[in-house]
Structures are given as structure tokens and as C-alpha cells.
Design a protein around this motif. Structure first.
Motif: not given
Ligand code: PEP
Ligand code: MN
Length: 711
Positions: A506, A544, A562, A564-566, A587, A617, A649, A652
Motif C-alpha cells: 500500500r 487511493e 482505494q 478513502g473514508a471521506r 472504505k 477503518r 484498517d 486509521q
Molecule cells: C489511508 O488509508 O491512507 C487513508 C487516508 O485512510 P482513510 O480514508 O480511512 O482516512
């Protein structure tokens, strides 16, 4: 060939008579077209199909009989009227698809110079739609497509297959890679003739030019002219033009009779192809899809990747068959960068606006790993008999009963996949939910994530990444630096995590702040470092992406995309990853419920990409001792509700390196399919750039422990 005959008044009068007859024929054809469109107006409001195969058969039978009774060739009459019918149907289809489009002049790119077969096909395509167009010749198929993508033309008409040469792979690759849509098709009979400056005997010819494919298609005829050398040219029109300009009577070219005549050449011999009937099929590509009235007999073109299960292709084809949808073409092409894996190009008969076809495609999406609808467009390259059966199969009412799923459980993965862990016989996993025991009735409403729902597919989805299978009984560890900073940093990290048993590398590449160091990798430069490190140590890579425009360029190099959570509910981004054939790790949003998360996954599946891995996460709660609250109960719930794999994860999730290993163990015990872990390989814990990354030593200890547990 034509000998000049001295004109006499009688001859002149006869020729005038012929001209008058021809004019009358053209007027009658126009009148016939007019009547056809009156019929269509008469039918409008009633959902009748445009094409009535039975009626067509009667019309052709009548003209054939009449022709024969007048001493004419029956088959010739049939052929002429088939052409007229096909043309008027195409005109009516175009009229049904919106009249205003017809008045606007459009521009169409084709490969070649004026009067090549490609140009004639483009003219035929536009002519049958009743539109007018400006035709733009390009030096290659790729150039024609590029001008479409750039917006300098409205359409590109490109050859996709030929009845003698087979598929044109370049075009299949373009359809796979580009976000373009098939909006039409055309067929053109390749009728090769040999033409020269004047009417010379064939024996004196010394050189014969044409496109290499055309020379090939006439090889038997050319073999009868041993003195003439074959001389390949860029296209047949170029060859004819060169002969016309040469002044050399011993030079001939092969091309279309229309083109030969247009260049002022004399046709020495017609129909010189090895096969009597060589047809080329073309597709019209556009930047946006078009939709067509359900009354127009349509084809729909698809790209399909199957799951890694026994009988996967069979089950996909079964989905189509269950809904009475016929295939007109099935072609396999290697998947790029995936040796010995294939994707399938499928053409089906049917209009996506037809509920039966829509339901079949939904079913196919649930079966396939990846499905891209290339376009739905009026069918031309289909015999009328086949279309008749499609007409009959259209259901009277909109509600289509879904057939029962095949319900054949896939065999359990063998566990022989190198790199992936197997936990088949792991007693510690006894606590993991037994999905097959969960009855669909006891589950909550899953209508907003139907494709992702466990009830839709009994078996776990296995997402394949190179030799790895993520999901099922595997346990996959993805590890590496939170941010890729330099070639050396990520190379070193790859080596160290690989040695300690990580399966996937990653690394973040789109860091929000600009770098402070000249060596600092950013964006695509960092992606190149990450990809090189993955390659050097035999690990697929995950990174990501944050905006739709990053998806395709990153997908060229990254093995897993990926989200991301946002961005969990960034639907523009979800739509784009749904259209590329790359696994996606989604995520969970910081404040998203499990249902919202599954609905987001479903949205990706709905676009056609079934290769979704979920990642827990941590969510935002009132608790602030940890960065987020890692919701491990989500693992159990998700495994119950969906067939998709889920990884955790803990980096995070907790935000503290001391908490990462215990939560990694806990995730494993809860039934997660893997982990995503930040590892800062370069430094001691005290010097690490963040609070959550493990040192290499800590990561090694975790992996050691997990492997002993697994043993
Ligand atoms: C990441 O995995 O690099 C990350 C920013 O995670 P998250 O989107 O879960 O905050
Ligand atoms: Mn599009």
C-alpha cells in the motif's frame, strides 16, 4: 472495357429512354419510403415493433414471383428489395430516435482517404439515417478515435470485424480502454475489383497495389497473374489514386468499383475476392450513449469478466438464456497485464429499454466480476429471420418475472493460491459467521444494496488480484507507507514488508500538501515509484484515488483502487471506478451506517464492476482516546449481509501504533478477510512521521504472531 460506339440518333433516343426509366425508379423508391413513414405514423402510439419479419417475407416473395413472371431474375428482385427495405427501416429508426438530430450536420471520422471502404461505410451509415455529414479521414483507427475523444468530430465509424479476416483487435482494445459508446453499426460488402488506366490485357500487368488485407483477400486471383508484383499501400483508395496519377498502364490496383470509377480508372475484372461474400462490420462510436425506441430492433454490446469459479461463464450465459436473450457474438480477448485471463465481448439481441433485457443485464451484473455496457444501437448486421424471433420474444407487459437463480454453489476455494492464506482448517475461525446458515428472511431490508446482498449470491465473492484471491477463506495483508515519498523509501518498505509476509503493497500518492523535499514523490511520479517497488518485490499495489479523473490513469498501474473514508459517498468517483476493470477497496465513511456503506458498494456493482472489497477503518463517536472507534462488529454484520470481502484498517482505526496489533488480531478473530496496515519502514518508532504507522520490527512481530496462530 467499354468500347466507344459512334452515337446514332436511335441510340441517343434509347439512352434518353433509359434515363427517364431510371428517374422513374428513383421517384418510385422515394414514394415507397414516403408510404412507409405514413405506416409508421399510423402505428405510433401502439407499441408495435418497427420490423415485421412476416410482412417482409411476404413483400419479398411477391416481388420475386412478379419478377419471375416478367422473365427477370427472382433473386435479383429479392436482393434489390431487401436493400430498399433495410434502408427504409434505418430511416424510420432514425426518425423514431428524434427528428431534430437529422437536420443538424454532423462530422464523422474514419480511417483512410476518400473512397476507401471505410469512407464508403461511413457514407452508407450516415445515408441510411437521413443525416448529412462531413467526413474526416484519419491516418489510423487510433487517430480517428482520438479526434472523437478530443471533440473535433461527433462520431467515429471503425471496422470491428470482417467475415474473412475476423475481429479487429485494436478496436476491441479501444472499446475496453476508452469511455466511448457504441451508438450504431453498419455492414459493407467488400466487392474488390481490379482497375487500371486503360483496358489492358491482364498479362501485361507488372504491379498490383492495394491495402495488404485486400491483396490477401484476392490471393487466389492474384496467383493467376504470376508476372505482377504485389505492392502494398496504406489503403485501397490510395492505391487506385496512385495508379490514376501514374500514367503507367502496367500498374493496376484493387479497390471498390465505385472508387475505381471515381478516379477515372477502367475496371478490368470484378468480384476478384477469394470468397464471394466478404462483409465488414463497422461500429459507430460516440462520446455519450444514445437510447432508442423499444420498437427499433437493437443490439447491445457488452464486455464481461467472469468470476474465478467453475462454470462462471456458463452461469453468465445462462442468465441471458433465462430471459430469452440471444447472443449474436461471443469473442474472448486477453485481459491486459493478466496473463492467461480473458474478458469476453458479447453482442446480444435486444434493446436495453426493453424490461426483459434490463432484467437479464441486472442478473448478469450479479454473476459477473465486471460488466461494461458498450452501447445499445439499432441492429443492421443481423439476418431478418433472427430479428423475427426477437420480435416475438418481447413481453406484452412490462413486469418480467425473474427466473429462479441457478443456485449452484461454487466449490470452496482450494487454498492452493500462492500468497493468500488459507484458513479452511483453522479452528479459531469457528466463531466466524456461517453465512449459509443465515436465511434471507431473517435479514433486514436489502433493497438498496440488492447486488451486494448475501441473499443475491450464496457464495462469497473472491476478488482476484494477480495470483491472490481476496475473500472467502483467504487472509490478505496489505501493508506499506501511508505516503510514498521517494523511490528509495517505498522500495525499502516494499522489501521489508514483503520479507515479513505482506501480500499487497500500500502507499498514498495524492498527498494533500506539496512536498518540502526535492526527492518527494507526488501524484503520478509517486505512483511510478510505488509500481516499480511492487514489481521489484512481486506485490500488487493499492493506492487511493480522490477524483474521477484520476481513476483511469491510476488504474493503468495500480492493482487495487482505494476509495478513502471521506469519499465513500462521492458518487461521481464511485461511478468512475464502477466502469473500470480493477478491484476497488471501499472504505467506510467516518459517519456512515453499514447500510449506507453497502449501498455505496452496490452503486459500484451497478456500474458493472463487481470487484469490491469493503474496508472498516473506524467511525466517529464521542470517544476520543482513539482517533476513531474501530467498529469490529461491522465485520460480522457485513459478512452476514453481503457476499463481498471485508478487510480492516487498524492503523486509521485507532491512530496509535500500540493499538494496531491487538486490533489486527481482533479483526482476524471477527472474520475479516484481511488487513490494511501503515508501516513506516525507514525509521525507529520515535522518528516515525505519524502516530499510527508500525515500525518494520513491530510489523514483523505482528505477522509472525498471525502466522503462528494460523498454523
Ligand atoms: C489511508 O488509508 O491512507 C487513508 C487516508 O485512510 P482513510 O480514508 O480511512 O482516512
Ligand atoms: Mn460515458
Amino acid at each position: 472495357m467499354s468500347k466507344t460506339v459512334s452515337s446514332t440518333p436511335e441510340l441517343h433516343a434509347l439512352r434518353q429512354k433509359i434515363d427517364a426509366t431510371d428517374e422513374e425508379i428513383v421517384r418510385l423508391i422515394a414514394r415507397r419510403l414516403e408510404t412507409v413513414s405514413q405506416i409508421l405514423k399510423e402505428k405510433s402510439g401502439r407499441p408495435a415493433m418497427l420490423r415485421d419479419a412476416e410482412r417482409e417475407r411476404q413483400v419479398l416473395g411477391r416481388v420475386e414471383t412478379l419478377a419471375q413472371s416478367l422473365g427477370l431474375s427472382g433473386p435479383l428482385a429479392r436482393k434489390i428489395f431487401s436493400e430498399i427495405i433495410t434502408h427504409s427501416l434505418a430511416r424510420e429508426a432514425a426518425a423514431l430516435s428524434g427528428g431534430e438530430a437529422q437536420t443538424k450536420q454532423i462530422s464523422v471520422a474514419y480511417h483512410g482517404t476518400p473512397l476507401t471502404y471505410n469512407h464508403m461505410a461511413a457514407q452508407k451509415y450516415i445515408g441510411s439515417s437521413g443525416q448529412s455529414a462531413r467526413f474526416v479521414g484519419a491516418r489510423s483507427i487510433a487517430e480517428a478515435v482520438d479526434s472523437l475523444v478530443a471533440g473535433t468530430v461527433d462520431l467515429a465509424l471503425v471496422p470491428i470485424e470482417n467475415t474473412s479476416g475476423g475481429s479487429i483487435n485494436e478496436v476491441y482494445d479501444i472499446l475496453r480502454e476508452r469511455d466511448l459508446h457504441v451508438v450504431g453499426e453498419e455492414t459493407l460488402k467488400v466487392d474488390h475489383c481490379l482497375a487500371a488506366l486503360t483496358d489492358v490485357p491482364l498479362q501485361i500487368l507488372q504491379r498490383i497495389s492495394s491495402h495488404p488485407l485486400a491483396l490477401d483477400q484476392c490471393s487466389a486471383f492474384l496467383a493467376t497473374l504470376p508476372r505482377a508484383l504485389n505492392s502494398p499501400s496504406v489503403d485501397s483508395a490510395e492505391a487506385l489514386k496512385a495508379v490514376a496519377d501514374s500514367g503507367d498502364p502496367t500498374w493496376a490496383a484493387i479497390g471498390a468499383p465505385e472508387a475505381a470509377t471515381a478516379f477515372g480508372l477502367t475496371i478490368l475484372r470484378r468480384g476478384i475476392g477469394n470468397h464471394e461474400e466478404i462483409l465488414t462490420r463497422y461500429v459507430a462510436l460516440a462520446r455519450a450513449p444514445e437510447s432508442f425506441d423499444v420498437r427499433i430492433p437493437c443490439k447491445t454490446s457488452l464486455i464481461l469478466s467472469t468470476r474465478h469459479e467453475h462454470g462462471a461463464l456458463l452461469r453468465c450465459l445462462q442468465s441471458l438464456s433465462d430471459y430469452g436473450v440471444s447472443l449474436t457474438k461471443l469473442e474472448s480477448r486477453p485481459r491486459p497485464n493478466r496473463p492467461w485471463e480473458y474478458m469476453f465481448f458479447i453482442d446480444i439481441e435486444g434493446n436495453v429499454a426493453d424490461p426483459r433485457v434490463g432484467a437479464a443485464l441486472d442478473d448478469l451484473r450479479a454473476q459477473a466480476l465486471f460488466l461494461k455496457v458498450l452501447g445499445c444501437y439499432p441492429a443492421k448486421a443481423t439476418p431478418a429471420e433472427l430479428q423475427a424471433s426477437a420480435v416475438k420474444a418481447v413481453p406484452a407487459a412490462a413486469g418480467v418475472a425473474a427466473p429462479a437463480p441457478a443456485g449452484v454453489p461454487a466449490p470452496a476455494p482450494t487454498g492452493a493460491v500462492p500468497g493468500a492464506n488459507t484458513a479452511n482448517s483453522d479452528p479459531t475461525r469457528a466463531g466466524a459467521p456461517d453465512q449459509t446458515a443465515v436465511s434471507a428472511a431473517s435479514l433486514p431490508d436489502n433493497s438498496h444494496y440488492r447486488l451486494a446482498a448475501r441473499a443475491t449470491r450464496g457464495e462469497d465473492t473472491l476478488v482476484r488480484v494477480g495470483d491472490l484471491l481476496i475473500g472467502g477463506n483467504g487472509f490478505t495483508v496489505m501493508a506499506g507507507p501511508a505516503w510514498v515519498e521517494s523511490r528509495d523509501q517505498v522500495g525499502q518498505a516494499a522489501k521489508l514488508v514483503r520479507e515479513r509476509g505482506a501480500h499487497v503493497l500500500r502507499g498514498g500518492i495524492f498527498k494533500p500538501q506539496a512536498g518540502h523535499d526535492a526527492d518527494q514523490g507526488q501524484g503520478y511520479e509517486a505512483l511510478a515509484f510505488l509500481a516499480a517497488a511492487g514489481k521489484a518485490f512481486g506485490m500488487p499495489i493499492i493506492t487511493e484515488i480522490m477524483s474521477p479523473d484520476q481513476v483511469r490513469p491510476v488504474a493503468l498501474h495500480a492493482d487495487i483502487l482505494q476509495i478513502g473514508a471521506r469519499n465513500m459517498q462521492n458518487f461521481a468517483l464511485l461511478a468512475e471506478v464502477g466502469k473500470v476493470d480493477r478491484p476497488v477497496l471501499l472504505k467506510r465513511g467516518l459517519s456512515s451506517t453499514i447500510d449506507e456503506w453497502l449501498a455505496a458498494a452496490n452503486f459500484i456493482l451497478k456500474q458493472g464492476n463487481g470487484q469490491v472489497i469493503l474496508c472498516e477503518r473506524g467511525i466517529r463517536t464521542f470517544e476520543n482516546a482513539t482517533r476513531n472507534t474501530l467498529d469490529l462488529s461491522a465485520v460480522v454484520v457485513v459478512r452476514e449481509r453481503t457476499h463481498l470481502p471485508i478487510v480492516v484498517d487498524p492503523s486509521q482505526g485507532t491512530g496509535h501504533r500500540a493499538y494496531v496489533a491487538p486490533m489486527a488480531w481482533a479483526a482476524r478473530a471477527a472474520g475479516a478477510h484481511g488487513l490494511l496496515i501503515d508501516v513506516d519502514a525507514g525509521l525507529q518508532a520515535a522518528l516515525a512521521s505519524d502516530d499510527q504507522s508500525l515500525t518494520t520490527i513491530q510489523f514483523g512481530q505482528l505477522m509472525e504472531g498471525l502466522s503462528r496462530w494460523r498454523a
